[in-house]
Design a protein around this motif. Structure first.
Motif, short mmCIF file in Angstrom:
data_model
loop_
_atom_site.label_atom_id
_atom_site.label_comp_id
_atom_site.label_asym_id
_atom_site.label_seq_id
_atom_site.Cartn_x
_atom_site.Cartn_y
_atom_site.Cartn_z
N ALA A 43 0.72 -1.09 0.06
CA ALA A 43 -0.07 -0.03 -0.24
C ALA A 43 0.86 1.22 0.00
O ALA A 43 1.97 1.37 0.53
N GLN A 44 0.23 2.30 -0.45
CA GLN A 44 1.06 3.73 -0.49
C GLN A 44 0.23 4.62 0.08
O GLN A 44 -1.02 4.78 -0.28
N ILE A 45 0.60 5.32 1.08
CA ILE A 45 -0.24 6.26 1.77
C ILE A 45 0.36 7.60 1.48
O ILE A 45 1.53 8.02 1.39
N ILE A 46 -0.67 8.64 0.99
CA ILE A 46 -0.41 9.78 0.45
C ILE A 46 -0.99 10.69 1.74
O ILE A 46 -2.26 10.65 1.77
N SER A 47 -0.28 11.71 2.24
CA SER A 47 -0.66 12.78 3.04
C SER A 47 -1.47 14.05 2.40
O SER A 47 -0.75 14.28 1.44
N LEU A 48 -2.43 14.43 2.69
CA LEU A 48 -2.98 15.65 2.21
C LEU A 48 -3.28 16.60 3.21
O LEU A 48 -4.09 17.58 3.27
N ARG A 49 -2.23 16.69 4.05
CA ARG A 49 -2.17 17.62 5.55
C ARG A 49 -2.37 19.04 5.09
O ARG A 49 -3.30 19.92 5.70
N ASP A 50 -1.77 19.53 4.20
CA ASP A 50 -1.61 20.98 3.89
C ASP A 50 -2.01 21.56 2.72
O ASP A 50 -2.00 22.43 2.05
N LYS A 51 -2.92 20.59 1.85
CA LYS A 51 -3.48 21.18 0.62
C LYS A 51 -4.77 21.91 0.71
O LYS A 51 -5.04 22.52 -0.29
N VAL A 52 -5.18 21.58 1.76
CA VAL A 52 -6.61 22.52 1.96
C VAL A 52 -6.40 23.32 3.42
O VAL A 52 -6.05 22.52 4.39
N LEU A 53 -6.56 24.69 3.44
CA LEU A 53 -6.70 25.02 4.76
C LEU A 53 -7.53 24.96 5.62
O LEU A 53 -8.69 24.39 5.38
N HIS A 54 -7.27 24.39 6.92
CA HIS A 54 -8.17 23.98 8.05
C HIS A 54 -8.64 22.66 7.47
O HIS A 54 -9.94 22.25 7.87
N SER A 55 -7.85 21.61 7.30
CA SER A 55 -8.39 20.10 6.77
C SER A 55 -7.10 19.37 7.00
O SER A 55 -5.98 19.68 7.16
N VAL A 56 -7.79 18.17 7.15
CA VAL A 56 -6.79 16.95 7.21
C VAL A 56 -7.32 15.85 6.26
O VAL A 56 -8.39 15.78 6.05
N GLY A 57 -6.46 15.11 5.71
CA GLY A 57 -6.92 13.93 4.88
C GLY A 57 -5.74 13.06 4.49
O GLY A 57 -4.67 13.50 4.60
N ALA A 58 -6.07 11.91 4.04
CA ALA A 58 -5.27 10.95 3.49
C ALA A 58 -5.82 9.90 2.27
O ALA A 58 -7.24 9.76 2.35
N VAL A 59 -4.86 9.42 1.68
CA VAL A 59 -5.33 8.41 0.63
C VAL A 59 -4.57 7.24 0.85
O VAL A 59 -3.30 7.48 1.02
N ILE A 60 -5.05 6.06 0.90
CA ILE A 60 -4.46 4.92 0.60
C ILE A 60 -4.58 4.07 -0.66
O ILE A 60 -5.70 3.81 -0.83
#
Length: 252
Positions: free
Chosen positions: A115-132
């Motif tokens: 699996a590959q985990i992608i962090s979306l931490r700073d892509k949108v203001l005031h949000s957190v997210g991830a894709v696996i």
């Protein structure tokens, strides 16, 4: 990839974005995907509860088993995406964190060991997210690394666009519908007008202005008019959208 990005930008709903994204990563060679994100983290949860957005092609049984794990919020991959940018393989994650991910261990048991985990931490203001992203069942480490070397950049960019596009959508329906007069009153209040000034602008009495403010607060489930203004704004009920005008005149 450009075709999928164009479709993401043209999508009108979150389910449509979901399907376009899943089709795109499947075409890249990732048979299964998991996306999870939470938005508007700066808004007090007592004022507005924006539900997390989650979608996946993993089996319902696998997701149910993962949700039964103790302390899933502190799973190593969750900790990593909250503290880091970029992406990391499940193997490198275990080596870096010094412990196995219980939820990814369940995926391994189901044949999805890479699996590959992608962090979306700073892509949108005031949000957190991830894709696996998971390649096909039975894929070995070397095959996974080759796939990511050829498709990883595209997968990252596509995930960023998908995440940013979802951030612009109305993800949940407004908690209540304000009347046109309530929207007017809150709109003028947000502009700094007093009750008396709003009454003069709208041609009604101050008591009627107060009544509309009270009804707006009740409809939105808040205690103060300032909270009503904020909640109406973030749920897209305060200002009616208008078509933009051209910023210049054509010269004859």
């Amino acid at each position: 990839m450009s075709g999928f990005i164009e479709r993401l930008l043209d999508a009108a709903t979150v389910p449509e974005i979901r399907q376009i994204y899943l089709d795109a990563v499947a075409a890249m060679g990732f048979d299964h995907a998991l996306y999870a994100a939470r938005f508007m983290l700066s808004v007090p949860r007592g004022l507005l509860r924006d539900n997390p957005v989650v979608f996946t092609t993993l089996s319902d049984d696998l997701i149910a088993r993962a949700q039964q794990l103790d302390d899933l919020d502190n799973d190593p991959w969750v900790t990593w995406v909250l503290q880091n940018d970029g992406d990391i393989s499940a193997r490198d994650l275990q080596a870096r964190m010094g412990q196995a991910s219980p939820s990814l261990a369940l995926a391994t048991q189901a044949g999805l060991g890479q699996a590959q985990i992608i962090s979306l931490r700073d892509k949108v203001l005031h949000s957190v997210g991830a894709v696996i992203l998971f390649p096909g069942r039975g894929t070995g480490p070397c095959a996974h690394d080759r796939l990511w070397a050829t498709k990883g950049r595209e997968a990252r960019v596509l995930s960023w666009v998908m995440h940013m596009r979802i951030a612009t959508m109305q993800r949940t329906p407004p908690p209540a519908t304000l009347t046109p007069r309530q929207r007017e009153v809150l709109g003028w209040r947000s502009a700094g007008k007093t009750v008396g000034e709003i009454a003069m602008i709208l041609g009604i009495t101050p008591a009627t202005v107060e009544k509309h403010m009270r009804l707006a607060r009740e409809a939105l489930g808040v205690e103060t008019t300032s909270q009503a203004v904020l909640k109406a704004h973030v749920t897209d009920q305060l200002f009616a959208s208008r078509m933009p005008s051209m910023p210049f005149k054509l010269q004859g």
